[in-house]
Design a protein around this motif. Structure first.
Motif, PDB file in Angstrom:
ATOM      1  N   LEU A   3       1.837   5.219   0.937  1.00  0.00           N
ATOM      2  CA  LEU A   3       1.627   4.899  -0.483  1.00  0.00           C
ATOM      3  C   LEU A   3       2.665   5.589  -1.365  1.00  0.00           C
ATOM      4  O   LEU A   3       3.087   5.033  -2.379  1.00  0.00           O
ATOM      5  CB  LEU A   3       0.215   5.289  -0.907  1.00  0.00           C
ATOM      6  CG  LEU A   3      -0.910   4.479  -0.240  1.00  0.00           C
ATOM      7  CD1 LEU A   3      -2.268   5.067  -0.603  1.00  0.00           C
ATOM      8  CD2 LEU A   3      -0.824   3.013  -0.606  1.00  0.00           C
ATOM      9  N   ALA A   4       3.089   6.801  -0.991  1.00  0.00           N
ATOM     10  CA  ALA A   4       4.102   7.527  -1.750  1.00  0.00           C
ATOM     11  C   ALA A   4       5.441   6.778  -1.743  1.00  0.00           C
ATOM     12  O   ALA A   4       6.236   6.904  -2.670  1.00  0.00           O
ATOM     13  CB  ALA A   4       4.283   8.937  -1.194  1.00  0.00           C
ATOM     14  N   LYS A   5       5.696   5.993  -0.718  1.00  0.00           N
ATOM     15  CA  LYS A   5       6.909   5.169  -0.649  1.00  0.00           C
ATOM     16  C   LYS A   5       6.800   3.918  -1.505  1.00  0.00           C
ATOM     17  O   LYS A   5       7.771   3.194  -1.666  1.00  0.00           O
ATOM     18  CB  LYS A   5       7.173   4.730   0.793  1.00  0.00           C
ATOM     19  CG  LYS A   5       7.581   5.828   1.717  1.00  0.00           C
ATOM     20  CD  LYS A   5       7.850   5.252   3.102  1.00  0.00           C
ATOM     21  CE  LYS A   5       8.285   6.317   4.061  1.00  0.00           C
ATOM     22  NZ  LYS A   5       8.616   5.754   5.391  1.00  0.00           N
ATOM     23  N   GLY A   6       5.597   3.653  -2.010  1.00  0.00           N
ATOM     24  CA  GLY A   6       5.381   2.451  -2.802  1.00  0.00           C
ATOM     25  C   GLY A   6       5.075   1.226  -1.951  1.00  0.00           C
ATOM     26  O   GLY A   6       5.131   0.105  -2.430  1.00  0.00           O
ATOM     27  N   TRP A   7       4.746   1.456  -0.692  1.00  0.00           N
ATOM     28  CA  TRP A   7       4.438   0.354   0.210  1.00  0.00           C
ATOM     29  C   TRP A   7       2.952   0.024   0.145  1.00  0.00           C
ATOM     30  O   TRP A   7       2.142   0.809  -0.342  1.00  0.00           O
ATOM     31  CB  TRP A   7       4.824   0.714   1.634  1.00  0.00           C
ATOM     32  CG  TRP A   7       6.298   0.850   1.865  1.00  0.00           C
ATOM     33  CD1 TRP A   7       7.289   0.849   0.930  1.00  0.00           C
ATOM     34  CD2 TRP A   7       6.945   1.022   3.118  1.00  0.00           C
ATOM     35  NE1 TRP A   7       8.508   1.007   1.530  1.00  0.00           N
ATOM     36  CE2 TRP A   7       8.329   1.114   2.874  1.00  0.00           C
ATOM     37  CE3 TRP A   7       6.501   1.113   4.426  1.00  0.00           C
ATOM     38  CZ2 TRP A   7       9.259   1.274   3.886  1.00  0.00           C
ATOM     39  CZ3 TRP A   7       7.429   1.280   5.433  1.00  0.00           C
ATOM     40  CH2 TRP A   7       8.792   1.350   5.156  1.00  0.00           C
ATOM     41  N   SER A   8       2.588  -1.117   0.683  1.00  0.00           N
ATOM     42  CA  SER A   8       1.175  -1.501   0.732  1.00  0.00           C
ATOM     43  C   SER A   8       0.594  -1.119   2.089  1.00  0.00           C
ATOM     44  O   SER A   8       1.313  -1.050   3.089  1.00  0.00           O
ATOM     45  CB  SER A   8       1.019  -3.002   0.495  1.00  0.00           C
ATOM     46  OG  SER A   8       1.680  -3.731   1.505  1.00  0.00           O
ATOM     47  N   ALA A   9      -0.705  -0.869   2.104  1.00  0.00           N
ATOM     48  CA  ALA A   9      -1.361  -0.441   3.337  1.00  0.00           C
ATOM     49  C   ALA A   9      -2.829  -0.830   3.318  1.00  0.00           C
ATOM     50  O   ALA A   9      -3.419  -1.070   2.256  1.00  0.00           O
ATOM     51  CB  ALA A   9      -1.236   1.078   3.503  1.00  0.00           C
ATOM     52  N   SER A  10      -3.400  -0.880   4.505  1.00  0.00           N
ATOM     53  CA  SER A  10      -4.838  -1.017   4.678  1.00  0.00           C
ATOM     54  C   SER A  10      -5.195  -0.196   5.919  1.00  0.00           C
ATOM     55  O   SER A  10      -4.320   0.201   6.684  1.00  0.00           O
ATOM     56  CB  SER A  10      -5.249  -2.483   4.850  1.00  0.00           C
ATOM     57  OG  SER A  10      -4.609  -3.049   5.975  1.00  0.00           O
TER      58      SER A  10
END
Length: 105
Positions: A70-77
């Motif tokens: 999330l700190a990289k600005g990516w999406s996750a689940s």
């Protein structure tokens, strides 16, 4: 002179059903959590990267990794792997609150 075949001295199981396959030996203490991640679609340098998944032995490890993503600005689940019960699924809308202890995660 009598020759002995080494295979005749081996005990053979009566049924393969009762064998412990090496594939399943490590599953008892295997990974329980997963985090699936990918670059944000608007992130041009990351263009062409596919969605990836990592697995973890604990929820804490999964949360720490999710925070890095999330700190990289990516999406996750995230969620638990089958057959772990109770099944938990953390969607992209809830991942930040789940992963960040300051937000109640």
């Amino acid at each position: 002179m009598t020759s002995r075949n080494p295979r005749t001295n081996q005990r053979r199981p009566r049924s393969e059903t009762f064998l412990r396959h090496t594939r399943y030996v490590g599953m008892k203490h295997g990974d329980i959590w997963y985090v699936t991640f990918s670059p944000d679609r608007t992130d041009e340098p990351a263009e062409g990267m596919a969605r990836s998944t990592r697995t973890f032995k604990s929820e804490i490890d999964a949360k720490l990794f999710a925070m890095q993503i999330l700190a990289k600005g990516w999406s996750a689940s995230a969620g638990t792997l089958n057959p772990h019960q109770p099944k938990q699924v953390v969607g992209p809308a809830q991942i930040e609150q789940w992963a960040d202890p300051g937000l109640g995660g």
